[in-house]
Design a protein around this motif. Structure first.
Motif, PDB file in Angstrom:
ATOM      1  N   LYS A  28       0.729  -1.325   0.039  1.00  0.00           N
ATOM      2  CA  LYS A  28      -0.028  -0.098  -0.039  1.00  0.00           C
ATOM      3  C   LYS A  28       1.119   1.161   0.029  1.00  0.00           C
ATOM      4  O   LYS A  28       0.827   2.129  -0.740  1.00  0.00           O
ATOM      5  CB  LYS A  28      -0.994   0.040   1.269  1.00  0.00           C
ATOM      6  N   CYS A  29       2.118   1.282   0.835  1.00  0.00           N
ATOM      7  CA  CYS A  29       2.769   2.501   0.929  1.00  0.00           C
ATOM      8  C   CYS A  29       4.029   2.146   1.528  1.00  0.00           C
ATOM      9  O   CYS A  29       4.233   1.775   2.781  1.00  0.00           O
ATOM     10  CB  CYS A  29       1.992   3.371   1.914  1.00  0.00           C
ATOM     11  N   GLU A  30       5.039   2.325   0.964  1.00  0.00           N
ATOM     12  CA  GLU A  30       6.283   1.714   1.349  1.00  0.00           C
ATOM     13  C   GLU A  30       6.823   2.584   2.662  1.00  0.00           C
ATOM     14  O   GLU A  30       7.491   1.996   3.561  1.00  0.00           O
ATOM     15  CB  GLU A  30       7.511   1.693   0.219  1.00  0.00           C
ATOM     16  N   ALA A  31       6.731   3.628   2.507  1.00  0.00           N
ATOM     17  CA  ALA A  31       7.002   4.862   3.262  1.00  0.00           C
ATOM     18  C   ALA A  31       6.412   4.527   4.812  1.00  0.00           C
ATOM     19  O   ALA A  31       7.087   4.612   5.854  1.00  0.00           O
ATOM     20  CB  ALA A  31       6.879   6.142   2.859  1.00  0.00           C
ATOM     21  N   PHE A  32       5.347   4.469   4.838  1.00  0.00           N
ATOM     22  CA  PHE A  32       4.285   4.229   5.903  1.00  0.00           C
ATOM     23  C   PHE A  32       4.615   2.819   6.561  1.00  0.00           C
ATOM     24  O   PHE A  32       4.936   2.828   7.858  1.00  0.00           O
ATOM     25  CB  PHE A  32       2.752   4.113   5.442  1.00  0.00           C
ATOM     26  N   ALA A  33       4.860   1.918   5.710  1.00  0.00           N
ATOM     27  CA  ALA A  33       5.089   0.523   6.328  1.00  0.00           C
ATOM     28  C   ALA A  33       6.459   0.491   7.097  1.00  0.00           C
ATOM     29  O   ALA A  33       6.463  -0.071   7.980  1.00  0.00           O
ATOM     30  CB  ALA A  33       4.967  -0.542   5.203  1.00  0.00           C
ATOM     31  N   LEU A  34       7.406   1.043   6.360  1.00  0.00           N
ATOM     32  CA  LEU A  34       8.744   0.913   6.915  1.00  0.00           C
ATOM     33  C   LEU A  34       8.732   1.775   8.305  1.00  0.00           C
ATOM     34  O   LEU A  34       9.254   1.640   9.153  1.00  0.00           O
ATOM     35  CB  LEU A  34       9.565   1.569   6.150  1.00  0.00           C
ATOM     36  N   ALA A  35       8.132   2.960   8.207  1.00  0.00           N
ATOM     37  CA  ALA A  35       8.018   3.889   9.446  1.00  0.00           C
ATOM     38  C   ALA A  35       7.314   3.176  10.666  1.00  0.00           C
ATOM     39  O   ALA A  35       7.897   3.002  11.702  1.00  0.00           O
ATOM     40  CB  ALA A  35       7.294   5.127   8.995  1.00  0.00           C
ATOM     41  N   LYS A  36       6.320   2.374  10.220  1.00  0.00           N
ATOM     42  CA  LYS A  36       5.581   1.764  11.105  1.00  0.00           C
ATOM     43  C   LYS A  36       6.493   0.758  11.833  1.00  0.00           C
ATOM     44  O   LYS A  36       6.640   0.571  13.157  1.00  0.00           O
ATOM     45  CB  LYS A  36       4.152   1.073  10.792  1.00  0.00           C
ATOM     46  N   LEU A  37       7.069   0.051  10.955  1.00  0.00           N
ATOM     47  CA  LEU A  37       7.872  -1.167  11.273  1.00  0.00           C
ATOM     48  C   LEU A  37       8.943  -0.897  12.285  1.00  0.00           C
ATOM     49  O   LEU A  37       9.497  -1.628  13.221  1.00  0.00           O
ATOM     50  CB  LEU A  37       8.388  -1.629  10.217  1.00  0.00           C
ATOM     51  N   ASN A  38       9.800   0.504  11.659  1.00  0.00           N
ATOM     52  CA  ASN A  38      10.997   0.866  12.613  1.00  0.00           C
ATOM     53  C   ASN A  38      10.561   1.658  13.864  1.00  0.00           C
ATOM     54  O   ASN A  38      11.163   2.187  14.520  1.00  0.00           O
ATOM     55  CB  ASN A  38      11.683   1.577  11.628  1.00  0.00           C
ATOM     56  N   ASP A 234      14.663  -5.703   0.740  1.00  0.00           N
ATOM     57  CA  ASP A 234      15.622  -4.491   0.545  1.00  0.00           C
ATOM     58  C   ASP A 234      15.423  -3.395   1.634  1.00  0.00           C
ATOM     59  O   ASP A 234      16.077  -2.719   2.064  1.00  0.00           O
ATOM     60  CB  ASP A 234      16.022  -4.001  -0.829  1.00  0.00           C
ATOM     61  N   LEU A 235      14.076  -2.897   1.518  1.00  0.00           N
ATOM     62  CA  LEU A 235      13.545  -1.601   2.120  1.00  0.00           C
ATOM     63  C   LEU A 235      13.715  -1.863   3.499  1.00  0.00           C
ATOM     64  O   LEU A 235      14.245  -1.122   4.446  1.00  0.00           O
ATOM     65  CB  LEU A 235      12.130  -1.514   1.912  1.00  0.00           C
ATOM     66  N   ILE A 236      13.544  -3.298   4.212  1.00  0.00           N
ATOM     67  CA  ILE A 236      13.599  -3.502   5.515  1.00  0.00           C
ATOM     68  C   ILE A 236      15.031  -3.817   6.093  1.00  0.00           C
ATOM     69  O   ILE A 236      15.362  -3.024   7.025  1.00  0.00           O
ATOM     70  CB  ILE A 236      12.979  -4.817   5.919  1.00  0.00           C
ATOM     71  N   ALA A 237      15.804  -4.045   5.095  1.00  0.00           N
ATOM     72  CA  ALA A 237      17.208  -4.089   5.299  1.00  0.00           C
ATOM     73  C   ALA A 237      17.956  -2.766   5.124  1.00  0.00           C
ATOM     74  O   ALA A 237      19.110  -2.571   5.497  1.00  0.00           O
ATOM     75  CB  ALA A 237      17.923  -5.285   4.673  1.00  0.00           C
ATOM     76  N   GLY A 238      17.218  -1.640   4.688  1.00  0.00           N
ATOM     77  CA  GLY A 238      17.975  -0.491   4.453  1.00  0.00           C
ATOM     78  C   GLY A 238      18.714  -0.490   3.147  1.00  0.00           C
ATOM     79  O   GLY A 238      19.747   0.823   3.111  1.00  0.00           O
ATOM     80  N   ARG A 239      18.600  -1.276   2.481  1.00  0.00           N
ATOM     81  CA  ARG A 239      19.376  -1.296   1.061  1.00  0.00           C
ATOM     82  C   ARG A 239      18.435  -0.552   0.089  1.00  0.00           C
ATOM     83  O   ARG A 239      19.076  -0.565  -1.102  1.00  0.00           O
ATOM     84  CB  ARG A 239      19.639  -2.754   0.563  1.00  0.00           C
TER      85      ARG A 239
END
Ligand SMILES: [Zn+2]
Length: 269
Positions: A28-38, A234-239
């Motif tokens: 749905k949204c990479e930026a939202f998902a990553l900010a929530k996960l982190n 890659d997104l989760i690993a910061g790559r």
């Protein structure tokens, strides 16, 4: 990391295992998902719908689970005078509605509840939690609480309204769970969804996935995973840098204007 009933929903497990809810967040949204996960962003959405769903689930899991759920969430569920708040009264109606149905009782009640499954899907570890699993009869069930079983949701790709099962990504969940059960137990199980609505009186129904169209949607959901999950890893690993969808609550909350949009080109649903 070993998955248990206690740590299954811990954020830390998401770095070792993909789940259907996390995957859907990223799609749905990479930026939202990553900010929530982190842990950099706390969603502002009202948790009531999720809590009511869990309230209904816990009832059919066991008496102990239901009591524990009520004890843990009593502040959200009760008024100051100790009465159940309206959404949970609806939850009680949903429970009664399912409980009074013979097919639901015959199929759902006999299965093992909240079974944790894991496996490798296209090279990545996934986790899942099965509401009710019956390995002997080779099926599993999931309860879905929804506003209205027959409500349509606009699907941009299909350019038509689709039912809640498609709109909420439940084909993905059913396809992934089928695969994880196969890898965990070596048994090919077919998925069933028992849906119950929040209407008064409640609607409820049972859904299978055996039609040609359903099989096609299940296959498409796994194809989507194949295509996108390397990038998500890659997104989760910061790559890789996440893309912003521009519309979700996170994107709205963190937005800065970067350029003018032609008024005639405002995107509409
Ligand atoms: Zn967004």
């Amino acid at each position: 990391m070993e998955l248990t009933a206690e740590n299954y929903y811990d954020n830390a497990t998401s770095f070792d295992y993909m789940s259907t809810s996390l995957y859907k967040d990223f799609r749905k949204c990479e930026a939202f998902a990553l900010a929530k996960l982190n842990g950099e962003y706390m969603p502002v959405m009202d948790p009531t719908a999720l809590l009511v769903g869990n309230y209904v689930h816990s009832y059919f899991e066991s008496e102990a689970s239901h009591s524990a759920f009520i004890e843990k969430n009593k502040d959200a569920m009760m008024t100051k005078s100790g009465a159940l708040r309206a959404p949970y009264k609806v939850g009680d109606n949903m429970i009664k509605c399912l409980e009074a149905d013979r097919v639901f009782n015959n199929l759902y009640s006999v299965g093992e509840k909240e079974v944790i499954v894991t496996g490798d899907i296209f090279g990545h570890q996934w986790k899942g939690k099965i509401d009710s699993l019956n390995l002997d009869k080779q099926y599993f069930c999931d309860i879905k609480t929804t506003a209205d079983i027959h409500k349509g949701f606009w699907d941009k790709d299909e350019r038509r309204k689709v039912p809640f099962i498609k709109a909420y990504g439940y084909y993905l969940q059913m396809a992934v769970y089928t695969e994880l059960i196969k890898q965990t137990f070596g048994v090919e199980c077919q998925p069933f969804i028992f849906a119950v609505s929040k209407q008064t009186p409640c609607d409820h129904d049972a859904f299978s996935f055996n039609s040609e169209q359903d099989q096609e949607y299940l296959k498409e959901a796994l194809e989507d995973v194949k295509e996108h999950q390397d990038h998500i890893a890659d997104l989760i690993a910061g790559r890789a840098e996440p893309e912003r969808c521009g519309h979700c609550e996170y994107c709205r909350a963190t937005k800065q204007i970067t350029a003018f949009t032609s008024a005639a080109d405002i995107e509409v649903e």
